[in-house]
Design a protein around this motif. Structure first.
Motif, mmCIF file in Angstrom:
data_model
loop_
_atom_site.group_PDB
_atom_site.id
_atom_site.type_symbol
_atom_site.label_atom_id
_atom_site.label_comp_id
_atom_site.label_asym_id
_atom_site.label_seq_id
_atom_site.Cartn_x
_atom_site.Cartn_y
_atom_site.Cartn_z
ATOM 1 N N TYR A 120 0.843 -1.286 -0.199
ATOM 2 C CA TYR A 120 -0.061 0.092 -0.058
ATOM 3 C C TYR A 120 0.841 1.399 -0.151
ATOM 4 C CZ TYR A 120 -3.724 -3.121 1.683
ATOM 5 O OH TYR A 120 -4.653 -4.128 1.524
ATOM 6 N N GLU A 121 0.410 2.281 -0.608
ATOM 7 C CA GLU A 121 0.784 3.636 -0.171
ATOM 8 C C GLU A 121 -0.257 4.406 0.660
ATOM 9 O OE1 GLU A 121 3.255 7.028 -2.843
ATOM 10 O OE2 GLU A 121 1.816 5.932 -4.003
ATOM 11 N N LEU A 122 0.194 5.320 1.360
ATOM 12 C CA LEU A 122 -0.414 6.190 2.161
ATOM 13 C C LEU A 122 -0.148 7.720 2.166
ATOM 14 C CD1 LEU A 122 -0.659 4.374 5.611
ATOM 15 C CD2 LEU A 122 -1.965 4.065 3.848
ATOM 16 N N ILE A 123 -1.008 8.574 1.774
ATOM 17 C CA ILE A 123 -0.455 9.930 1.436
ATOM 18 C C ILE A 123 -1.426 10.640 2.204
ATOM 19 C CG2 ILE A 123 -0.473 11.804 -0.197
ATOM 20 C CD1 ILE A 123 -0.482 9.765 -2.559
ATOM 21 N N GLU A 124 -1.089 11.771 2.892
ATOM 22 C CA GLU A 124 -1.697 12.583 3.885
ATOM 23 C C GLU A 124 -1.972 13.837 3.133
ATOM 24 O OE1 GLU A 124 -1.513 14.361 8.551
ATOM 25 O OE2 GLU A 124 0.272 14.379 7.208
ATOM 26 N N ILE A 125 -3.352 14.197 3.203
ATOM 27 C CA ILE A 125 -3.724 15.521 2.600
ATOM 28 C C ILE A 125 -4.544 16.467 3.317
ATOM 29 C CG2 ILE A 125 -5.071 16.455 0.704
ATOM 30 C CD1 ILE A 125 -3.140 14.455 -0.504
ATOM 31 N N ILE A 144 -5.084 8.911 2.566
ATOM 32 C CA ILE A 144 -5.221 8.271 1.342
ATOM 33 C C ILE A 144 -4.665 6.998 1.318
ATOM 34 C CG2 ILE A 144 -5.258 8.358 -1.096
ATOM 35 C CD1 ILE A 144 -5.912 11.180 -1.281
ATOM 36 N N ARG A 145 -5.146 5.942 1.051
ATOM 37 C CA ARG A 145 -4.711 4.568 0.829
ATOM 38 C C ARG A 145 -4.830 3.949 -0.515
ATOM 39 N NH1 ARG A 145 -8.021 -0.054 1.224
ATOM 40 N NH2 ARG A 145 -8.150 0.392 -0.950
ATOM 41 N N ILE A 146 -3.706 3.781 -1.337
ATOM 42 C CA ILE A 146 -3.806 3.293 -2.682
ATOM 43 C C ILE A 146 -3.036 1.818 -2.663
ATOM 44 C CG2 ILE A 146 -2.946 3.608 -5.060
ATOM 45 C CD1 ILE A 146 -2.562 6.574 -4.270
ATOM 46 N N VAL A 147 -3.824 0.835 -3.245
ATOM 47 C CA VAL A 147 -3.682 -0.696 -3.190
ATOM 48 C C VAL A 147 -2.214 -0.535 -4.407
ATOM 49 C CG1 VAL A 147 -3.732 -2.735 -3.557
ATOM 50 C CG2 VAL A 147 -5.538 -1.471 -2.359
ATOM 51 N N LEU A 148 -1.190 -0.915 -4.374
ATOM 52 C CA LEU A 148 -0.231 -0.616 -5.320
ATOM 53 C C LEU A 148 -0.497 -1.736 -6.433
ATOM 54 C CD1 LEU A 148 3.071 -0.431 -3.231
ATOM 55 C CD2 LEU A 148 1.695 1.285 -4.408
ATOM 56 N N ASP A 149 -0.903 -2.936 -6.397
ATOM 57 C CA ASP A 149 -1.340 -3.678 -7.592
ATOM 58 C C ASP A 149 -2.435 -3.548 -8.324
ATOM 59 O OD1 ASP A 149 -3.206 -4.706 -5.729
ATOM 60 O OD2 ASP A 149 -2.657 -6.613 -5.530
ATOM 61 N N GLY A 190 0.024 21.638 19.466
ATOM 62 C CA GLY A 190 -0.214 20.316 18.863
ATOM 63 C C GLY A 190 0.225 19.445 19.772
ATOM 64 N N LYS A 191 -0.910 18.133 19.839
ATOM 65 C CA LYS A 191 -0.542 17.110 20.370
ATOM 66 C C LYS A 191 0.167 15.733 19.721
ATOM 67 C CE LYS A 191 -3.840 18.340 23.917
ATOM 68 N NZ LYS A 191 -5.190 18.016 24.648
ATOM 69 N N SER A 192 0.960 15.306 19.828
ATOM 70 C CA SER A 192 1.401 13.895 19.175
ATOM 71 C C SER A 192 0.424 12.802 19.632
ATOM 72 C CB SER A 192 2.831 13.611 19.572
ATOM 73 O OG SER A 192 3.730 14.469 19.145
ATOM 74 N N ASN A 193 -0.015 12.096 18.620
ATOM 75 C CA ASN A 193 -0.831 10.826 18.856
ATOM 76 C C ASN A 193 -0.610 9.703 17.969
ATOM 77 O OD1 ASN A 193 -2.383 11.658 16.529
ATOM 78 N ND2 ASN A 193 -3.492 13.258 17.702
ATOM 79 N N THR A 194 -1.386 8.611 18.207
ATOM 80 C CA THR A 194 -1.134 7.565 17.285
ATOM 81 C C THR A 194 -2.535 7.050 16.918
ATOM 82 O OG1 THR A 194 0.776 6.793 18.954
ATOM 83 C CG2 THR A 194 -0.257 5.135 17.403
ATOM 84 N N GLN A 195 -2.679 6.735 15.739
ATOM 85 C CA GLN A 195 -3.809 6.155 15.325
ATOM 86 C C GLN A 195 -3.656 4.674 14.584
ATOM 87 O OE1 GLN A 195 -5.064 8.483 11.761
ATOM 88 N NE2 GLN A 195 -7.072 7.808 12.143
ATOM 89 N N TYR A 196 -4.749 3.988 14.825
ATOM 90 C CA TYR A 196 -4.901 2.469 14.027
ATOM 91 C C TYR A 196 -5.893 2.908 13.142
ATOM 92 C CZ TYR A 196 -6.601 -2.091 12.981
ATOM 93 O OH TYR A 196 -6.979 -3.131 12.234
ATOM 94 N N LEU A 197 -5.826 2.390 11.763
ATOM 95 C CA LEU A 197 -6.590 2.565 10.600
ATOM 96 C C LEU A 197 -6.836 0.887 10.018
ATOM 97 C CD1 LEU A 197 -5.905 5.647 8.517
ATOM 98 C CD2 LEU A 197 -8.117 5.058 9.780
ATOM 99 N N SER A 198 -7.936 0.549 9.957
ATOM 100 C CA SER A 198 -8.088 -0.738 9.286
ATOM 101 C C SER A 198 -7.717 -0.872 7.708
ATOM 102 C CB SER A 198 -9.529 -1.248 9.283
ATOM 103 O OG SER A 198 -10.422 -0.206 8.842
ATOM 104 N N THR A 199 -7.292 -1.817 7.291
ATOM 105 C CA THR A 199 -6.880 -1.774 5.921
ATOM 106 C C THR A 199 -7.849 -0.949 4.974
ATOM 107 O OG1 THR A 199 -5.676 -3.975 6.368
ATOM 108 C CG2 THR A 199 -5.896 -3.117 4.227
ATOM 109 N N ASP A 200 -9.244 -1.262 5.182
ATOM 110 C CA ASP A 200 -10.258 -0.481 4.129
ATOM 111 C C ASP A 200 -10.478 0.852 4.671
ATOM 112 O OD1 ASP A 200 -11.666 -1.221 6.605
ATOM 113 O OD2 ASP A 200 -13.214 -2.403 5.342
ATOM 114 N N LEU A 201 -9.868 1.280 5.769
ATOM 115 C CA LEU A 201 -10.079 2.427 6.424
ATOM 116 C C LEU A 201 -11.458 2.682 7.059
ATOM 117 C CD1 LEU A 201 -8.219 4.763 3.952
ATOM 118 C CD2 LEU A 201 -7.280 3.599 5.429
ATOM 119 N N SER A 202 -12.230 1.554 7.429
ATOM 120 C CA SER A 202 -13.496 1.707 7.883
ATOM 121 C C SER A 202 -13.563 1.680 9.416
ATOM 122 C CB SER A 202 -14.370 0.638 7.347
ATOM 123 O OG SER A 202 -13.782 -0.491 7.942
#
Length: 306
Positions: A120-125, A144-149, A190-202
């Motif tokens: 995957y490729e992830l881009i922040e917008i 934004i999550r892009i499947v590379l294949d 600004g506060k630093s934080n951590t995020q979990y995203l499922s593969t389909d971003l749901s």
């Protein structure tokens, strides 16, 4: 003399006419650099772009693949195009990255570089209004999550006020999805934080903390918000749900203060419910140690080979 007077009158008339023309001309207005850039890129790629009415068009130079990344805004939405060459378009997307319509005259801009995360490729917008500089100005923050294949794309958007804005600093595959570390370096609030995203971003979980170090490769994940590390000399864990960590050195199990020249190892044997069992080896003596994995509390420690 009449000839001279006639020539002089003609000269005066022509001069006045030229002066009148020059005064009537409006001074040239510099072209908007965004428009110049847009028109230049449309001149190269425009025949292969389906979207029309592009407000602006720019190049994102920090993509992770060999494609040319173009981005812009069309009909109020974010546009992204990937090109293998000026005459070969790989993919084109139009995304609503301000679903709540919270931002007036929104401008979209990719931040930093993209991240490759095993397939995957992830881009922040970021989406913002350049004219709104107030601390409470809303900003959209999209991943934004892009499947590379096959270049399938999905996006996830949240909102932050300007004074709490964070920037994606680290991303990797994690527990069937992605682990994203966000840095609050944008402003002093600004506060630093951590995020979990499922593969389909749901599915998204945001923790208001970050681990002291990035989870190393090979860590063990028993829950989506917890990871365990096992090394030659120690076992430890980090719990994002309460932002706490623990570490047990191999000598902790033996009550030793120093161990010059000793050989040691720790091996994870199993996990049952909320506890783990590890095999601890110090100079040939084996112990079986049971710990509560979220806290590191030692339930039992017994010698199995002395």
């Amino acid at each position: 003399m009449k000839i001279f007077n006639g020539a002089f009158l003609i000269f005066i008339s022509v001069s006045l006419a030229l002066g009148s023309c020059s005064e009537d001309q409006n001074p040239s207005i510099p072209k908007d650099p965004l428009i110049v850039e847009r028109d230049s890129l449309l001149g190269i790629y425009g025949d292969h772009i389906d979207a029309r009415e592009m407000e602006y068009l720019k190049v994102f130079e920090l993509g992770s693949t060999d494609h040319t990344y173009l981005y812009g805004k069309t009909e109020g939405k974010f546009w992204l195009g990937l090109f293998a060459s000026p005459v070969q378009k790989t993919a084109e997307y139009i995304l609503d990255l301000d679903p709540q319509s919270s931002i007036q005259k929104v401008f979209y801009n990719p931040v930093g570089h993209s991240f490759l995360t095993t397939g995957y490729e992830l881009i922040e917008i970021l989406g913002f209004d350049p004219s709104d500089k107030t601390e409470e100005a809303p900003n959209s923050k999209s991943i934004i999550r892009i499947v590379l294949d096959n270049f399938d794309l999905k996006s996830s958007t949240s909102y932050l006020p300007l004074n709490e804005l964070t920037i994606l600093e680290y991303a990797r595959r994690w527990k069937g999805g992605f682990l994203l570390e966000h840095s609050g370096i944008v402003s002093e609030f600004g506060k630093s934080n951590t995020q979990y995203l499922s593969t389909d971003l749901s599915e998204s979980i945001l923790w208001d903390c970050r681990a002291q170090t990035y989870p190393p490769l090979g860590v063990l994940y028993f829950d989506v918000d917890f990871y365990l590390t096992v090394s030659e000399h120690s076992v430890g864990g980090f719990d994002y749900s309460n932002c706490k960590s623990w570490t047990k050195n191999i000598l902790d199990f033996y009550g030793e203060e120093t161990c010059p020249g000793c050989t040691s190892s720790i091996k994870l044997l199993n996990q049952i419910d909320d506890s783990i069992t590890v095999e601890v080896n110090l100079n040939g003596e084996l112990r079986k140690v049971i710990l509560i994995y979220r806290t590191g509390e030692v339930v039992s420690s017994e010698v199995v080979k002395g």
